[in-house]
Scaffold this motif. Structure first.
Motif, PDB file in Angstrom:
ATOM      1  N   PRO A  66       0.643  -1.235   0.132  1.00 24.71           N
ATOM      2  CA  PRO A  66       0.145   0.026  -0.076  1.00 24.71           C
ATOM      3  C   PRO A  66       0.622   1.093  -0.105  1.00 24.71           C
ATOM      4  O   PRO A  66       0.252   2.327  -0.334  1.00 24.71           O
ATOM      5  CB  PRO A  66      -0.936  -0.170   1.230  1.00 24.71           C
ATOM      6  CG  PRO A  66      -0.920  -1.567   1.644  1.00 24.71           C
ATOM      7  CD  PRO A  66       0.508  -1.964   1.041  1.00 24.71           C
ATOM      8  N   ASP A  67       2.157   1.378   0.334  1.00 30.68           N
ATOM      9  CA  ASP A  67       2.792   2.519   0.346  1.00 30.68           C
ATOM     10  C   ASP A  67       3.699   2.791  -1.067  1.00 30.68           C
ATOM     11  O   ASP A  67       4.227   3.539  -1.043  1.00 30.68           O
ATOM     12  CB  ASP A  67       3.915   2.278   1.554  1.00 30.68           C
ATOM     13  CG  ASP A  67       3.625   2.231   2.980  1.00 30.68           C
ATOM     14  OD1 ASP A  67       2.550   2.801   3.234  1.00 30.68           O
ATOM     15  OD2 ASP A  67       4.541   1.498   3.799  1.00 30.68           O
ATOM     16  N   LEU A  68       3.434   1.833  -1.859  1.00 34.87           N
ATOM     17  CA  LEU A  68       3.648   2.080  -3.295  1.00 34.87           C
ATOM     18  C   LEU A  68       2.606   3.212  -3.862  1.00 34.87           C
ATOM     19  O   LEU A  68       1.669   2.945  -3.991  1.00 34.87           O
ATOM     20  CB  LEU A  68       3.615   0.936  -4.126  1.00 34.87           C
ATOM     21  CG  LEU A  68       4.647   0.872  -5.260  1.00 34.87           C
ATOM     22  CD1 LEU A  68       6.068   0.912  -4.824  1.00 34.87           C
ATOM     23  CD2 LEU A  68       4.521  -0.660  -5.913  1.00 34.87           C
ATOM     24  N   ALA A  69       3.337   4.234  -4.633  1.00 36.51           N
ATOM     25  CA  ALA A  69       2.244   5.358  -5.053  1.00 36.51           C
ATOM     26  C   ALA A  69       1.623   4.589  -6.112  1.00 36.51           C
ATOM     27  O   ALA A  69       1.791   3.730  -6.891  1.00 36.51           O
ATOM     28  CB  ALA A  69       3.339   6.344  -5.853  1.00 36.51           C
ATOM     29  N   GLU A  70       0.339   5.144  -6.401  1.00 41.36           N
ATOM     30  CA  GLU A  70      -0.623   4.419  -7.273  1.00 41.36           C
ATOM     31  C   GLU A  70      -0.143   4.549  -8.535  1.00 41.36           C
ATOM     32  O   GLU A  70      -0.538   3.546  -9.151  1.00 41.36           O
ATOM     33  CB  GLU A  70      -2.136   5.324  -6.958  1.00 41.36           C
ATOM     34  CG  GLU A  70      -2.726   5.001  -5.568  1.00 41.36           C
ATOM     35  CD  GLU A  70      -3.985   5.810  -5.614  1.00 41.36           C
ATOM     36  OE1 GLU A  70      -4.362   6.361  -6.602  1.00 41.36           O
ATOM     37  OE2 GLU A  70      -4.482   5.776  -4.575  1.00 41.36           O
ATOM     38  N   ARG A  71       0.584   5.412  -8.889  1.00 39.29           N
ATOM     39  CA  ARG A  71       1.173   5.430 -10.139  1.00 39.29           C
ATOM     40  C   ARG A  71       2.310   4.451 -10.696  1.00 39.29           C
ATOM     41  O   ARG A  71       2.224   4.065 -11.774  1.00 39.29           O
ATOM     42  CB  ARG A  71       1.599   6.851 -10.823  1.00 39.29           C
ATOM     43  CG  ARG A  71       2.634   7.390 -10.156  1.00 39.29           C
ATOM     44  CD  ARG A  71       3.148   8.665 -10.395  1.00 39.29           C
ATOM     45  NE  ARG A  71       4.276   9.138  -9.735  1.00 39.29           N
ATOM     46  CZ  ARG A  71       5.762   8.631  -9.877  1.00 39.29           C
ATOM     47  NH1 ARG A  71       5.927   8.043 -11.211  1.00 39.29           N
ATOM     48  NH2 ARG A  71       6.623   9.142  -9.313  1.00 39.29           N
ATOM     49  N   ILE A  72       2.793   4.028  -9.482  1.00 41.78           N
ATOM     50  CA  ILE A  72       3.745   3.049  -9.535  1.00 41.78           C
ATOM     51  C   ILE A  72       2.918   1.568  -9.752  1.00 41.78           C
ATOM     52  O   ILE A  72       3.294   0.542 -10.390  1.00 41.78           O
ATOM     53  CB  ILE A  72       4.615   2.967  -8.528  1.00 41.78           C
ATOM     54  CG1 ILE A  72       5.268   4.423  -8.521  1.00 41.78           C
ATOM     55  CG2 ILE A  72       5.823   1.835  -8.608  1.00 41.78           C
ATOM     56  CD1 ILE A  72       5.826   4.915  -9.558  1.00 41.78           C
ATOM     57  N   GLN A  73       2.050   1.499  -8.856  1.00 46.53           N
ATOM     58  CA  GLN A  73       1.191   0.234  -8.838  1.00 46.53           C
ATOM     59  C   GLN A  73       0.553   0.016 -10.235  1.00 46.53           C
ATOM     60  O   GLN A  73       0.407  -1.458 -10.547  1.00 46.53           O
ATOM     61  CB  GLN A  73      -0.016   0.422  -7.841  1.00 46.53           C
ATOM     62  CG  GLN A  73       0.590   0.392  -6.418  1.00 46.53           C
ATOM     63  CD  GLN A  73      -0.701   0.682  -5.443  1.00 46.53           C
ATOM     64  OE1 GLN A  73      -1.929   0.095  -5.668  1.00 46.53           O
ATOM     65  NE2 GLN A  73      -0.602   1.421  -4.498  1.00 46.53           N
ATOM     66  N   VAL A  74       0.439   0.737 -11.038  1.00 51.22           N
ATOM     67  CA  VAL A  74      -0.325   0.565 -12.388  1.00 51.22           C
ATOM     68  C   VAL A  74       0.750  -0.071 -13.029  1.00 51.22           C
ATOM     69  O   VAL A  74       0.234  -1.129 -14.065  1.00 51.22           O
ATOM     70  CB  VAL A  74      -0.303   2.203 -13.060  1.00 51.22           C
ATOM     71  CG1 VAL A  74      -0.810   1.798 -14.680  1.00 51.22           C
ATOM     72  CG2 VAL A  74      -1.681   2.631 -12.368  1.00 51.22           C
ATOM     73  N   ALA A  75       2.018   0.058 -12.871  1.00 55.29           N
ATOM     74  CA  ALA A  75       3.062  -0.611 -13.776  1.00 55.29           C
ATOM     75  C   ALA A  75       3.117  -2.077 -13.610  1.00 55.29           C
ATOM     76  O   ALA A  75       3.710  -2.641 -14.422  1.00 55.29           O
ATOM     77  CB  ALA A  75       4.395   0.108 -13.467  1.00 55.29           C
ATOM     78  N   LEU A  76       2.289  -2.324 -12.366  1.00 54.48           N
ATOM     79  CA  LEU A  76       2.461  -4.056 -12.062  1.00 54.48           C
ATOM     80  C   LEU A  76       1.150  -4.588 -12.754  1.00 54.48           C
ATOM     81  O   LEU A  76       1.321  -5.950 -12.565  1.00 54.48           O
ATOM     82  CB  LEU A  76       2.612  -4.349 -10.932  1.00 54.48           C
ATOM     83  CG  LEU A  76       3.527  -3.590  -9.545  1.00 54.48           C
ATOM     84  CD1 LEU A  76       3.261  -3.790  -8.296  1.00 54.48           C
ATOM     85  CD2 LEU A  76       4.957  -4.374 -10.030  1.00 54.48           C
ATOM     86  N   LEU A  77       0.177  -4.079 -13.227  1.00 54.36           N
ATOM     87  CA  LEU A  77      -0.907  -4.457 -13.913  1.00 54.36           C
ATOM     88  C   LEU A  77      -0.700  -5.441 -14.976  1.00 54.36           C
ATOM     89  O   LEU A  77      -1.141  -6.707 -14.985  1.00 54.36           O
ATOM     90  CB  LEU A  77      -1.787  -3.618 -14.411  1.00 54.36           C
ATOM     91  CG  LEU A  77      -2.407  -2.574 -13.231  1.00 54.36           C
ATOM     92  CD1 LEU A  77      -3.345  -1.489 -13.924  1.00 54.36           C
ATOM     93  CD2 LEU A  77      -3.225  -3.054 -12.385  1.00 54.36           C
ATOM     94  N   ASN A  78       0.171  -5.192 -15.869  1.00 55.36           N
ATOM     95  CA  ASN A  78       0.909  -6.075 -16.898  1.00 55.36           C
ATOM     96  C   ASN A  78       1.545  -7.397 -16.302  1.00 55.36           C
ATOM     97  O   ASN A  78       1.229  -8.396 -16.783  1.00 55.36           O
ATOM     98  CB  ASN A  78       1.486  -5.445 -18.033  1.00 55.36           C
ATOM     99  CG  ASN A  78       0.505  -5.025 -19.183  1.00 55.36           C
ATOM    100  OD1 ASN A  78      -0.579  -4.434 -18.877  1.00 55.36           O
ATOM    101  ND2 ASN A  78       0.902  -5.001 -20.281  1.00 55.36           N
TER     102      ASN A  78
END
Length: 463
Positions: free
Chosen positions: A188-200
């Motif tokens: 949860p401490d990961l910025a939301e825009r960085i979390q997007v990078a994990l979707l793929n």
């Protein structure tokens, strides 16, 4: 101890050996099922999760799910994740020099595909131990997409490659853990825009870097840890990412007092400190930890880490070692007089409710006394202590303290009828002065807490 490293060094030798390629999830599934059938320990060092957490984890691994471990601090989430490495094959082949651990049978990066086309069966093969196939990142606010996924390497561009060349990419931590296990702690401490990078990575199993038409089919088990408060209430994990994890597994603090004690014995570095901490003192620390967790004065959402009890046991042991160094006492043995020092030591590990501001130390001292009294009732409550009480009937006093050596304390108390029975009930089977002093001091403290003796604290941990 590592098994012997395989000797195959080329693609041709690897094929001749009969090696079979498996995905990392198939590898984990196969090795887990093998251990389940044999009865071998699947997760060494994990205490208290056998009937609760581990069955869920095993189902997730068999199903091939990426997973999130949810739990308050100090519940062993990271330790549990790291034990997954033991379910990987001891050695696995990779194309020699590959940054992302390509399998020799199926290279995916541009460099390795080119080498495979040029060298054929002479493609060089090296071997990675399973300990090298684990990657971990603590999700801090400054974590970037480049850290996790990758970015353009300006050095490679400066060497003459064009920006459109896929070999200008510097791979991040996730692709470098290809064909292994990657863990993100405190997701949860990961910025939301960085979390997007994990979707793929989680769904399509590939990565995208700076708009490159670069598809790398990653073979990785992605595991994350999170605090339930962050995960469910504050909405810090984006919904599409939550949906892509196959399993959500809740961890917990030890459910039984015996499990708490087992954890303390396993994790506290008492042997290295060189002091004996009797079982009744460890029991006090275990009960103290559980009372703090259950206290209404403590913020339950923050939790009380297992490190609280471990640090407490180590502090008590350190007190015994310090006393021995100052007094010349041989074979340091911890005593009840070493317990008060744990309160200021552990104060910073507990989050209190706002209403308890200014009373934090008082709350912990009260709970420590309760833990000591409960342990006394459990161990010496039914014991006949008249031999010890008789020594005080005429108004005699005994002074004790953290800097009074065991032989000196025994001399001050004198001969106590029934001392052997007291030590036996406490599991103190030796005949050292330290053990005898530990037993007597605990008995005196218990008699005080049950209002059968009086006690005055004269300061500086002297009684």
């Amino acid at each position: 101890m590592r098994d012997s490293k395989p000797q195959e060094t080329t693609l041709s030798e690897l094929r001749t050996s009969g090696h079979v390629q498996r995905s990392v999830k198939a590898e984990l599934r196969h090795n887990l099922l093998t251990r389940l059938r044999s009865g071998e320990n699947r997760f060494p060092g994990i205490v208290g999760f056998d009937d609760t957490v581990l069955p869920h984890l095993e189902r997730a691994l068999i199903a091939g799910h990426d997973l999130v471990l949810l739990g308050e601090r100090g519940q062993g989430k990271t330790r549990l994740i790291r034990t997954l490495v033991g379910l990987l094959d001891e050695w696995t082949p990779v194309i020699d020099g590959c940054e992302i651990n390509d399998h020799p049978y199926e290279p995916v990066c541009v460099r390795c595909r080119r080498l495979a086309a040029e060298l054929g069966d002479a493609l060089p093969v090296s071997w990675k131990h399973r300990s090298e196939r684990y990657g971990e990142k603590l999700a801090t606010p400054d974590t970037s997409v480049g850290d996790l996924i990758g970015d353009i390497d300006p050095i490679k561009v400066a060497e003459g490659r064009t920006l459109g060349d896929p070999e200008t990419v510097h791979f991040g931590l996730v692709p470098r853990t290809n064909r292994g296990i990657f863990s993100i702690n405190e997701l949860p401490d990961l910025a939301e825009r960085i979390q997007v990078a994990l979707l793929n990575v989680l769904e399509e199993r590939d990565i995208q870097i700076r708009g490159y038409a670069l598809r790398l089919p990653l073979d990785v088990l992605l595991v994350a840890s999170a605090n339930p408060e962050d995960y469910t209430n504050r909405g810090r994990i984006i919904t599409p990412l939550k949906d892509r994890f196959g399993a959500e597994i809740r961890t917990h603090y030890p459910l039984e007092h015996s499990t708490e004690l087992e954890l303390i014995r396993q994790e506290a570095g008492l042997v290295d400190l060189g002091a004996e901490v009797p079982d009744h003192l460890l029991e006090i620390i275990g009960r103290f930890t559980r009372l703090v967790r259950e206290s209404t004065a403590v913020d339950s959402r923050s939790g009380v880490s297992a490190r609280f009890a471990i640090a407490g046991a180590e502090t008590v042991a350190a007190g015994a070692v310090r006393r021995a160094a100052l007094t010349g006492e041989e074979n340091p043995v911890a005593r009840v007089c070493d317990l008060p020092a744990v309160v200021p030591t552990l104060l910073g590990k507990v989050e209190f409710e706002v209403s308890e501001e200014g009373r934090e130390q008082e709350v912990l001292e009260h709970l420590l006394r309760r833990a000591t009294a409960e342990t006394y009732r459990h161990t010496l409550g039914p014991a006949d202590l008249t031999g010890l009480l008789d020594k005080f009937d005429s108004g005699e006093t005994v002074e004790s303290g953290e800097l009074i050596a065991a032989p000196e304390l025994l001399h001050r108390i004198g001969k106590v009828p029934g001392l052997a029975k007291i030590m036996e009930r406490l599991g103190l089977t030796g005949e050292s002065p330290g053990q005898a002093a530990a037993a007597l001091e605990f008995a005196l403290e218990g008699l005080f807490l049950t209002r059968r003796l009086s006690k005055d604290d004269t300061g500086t941990y002297r009684t």
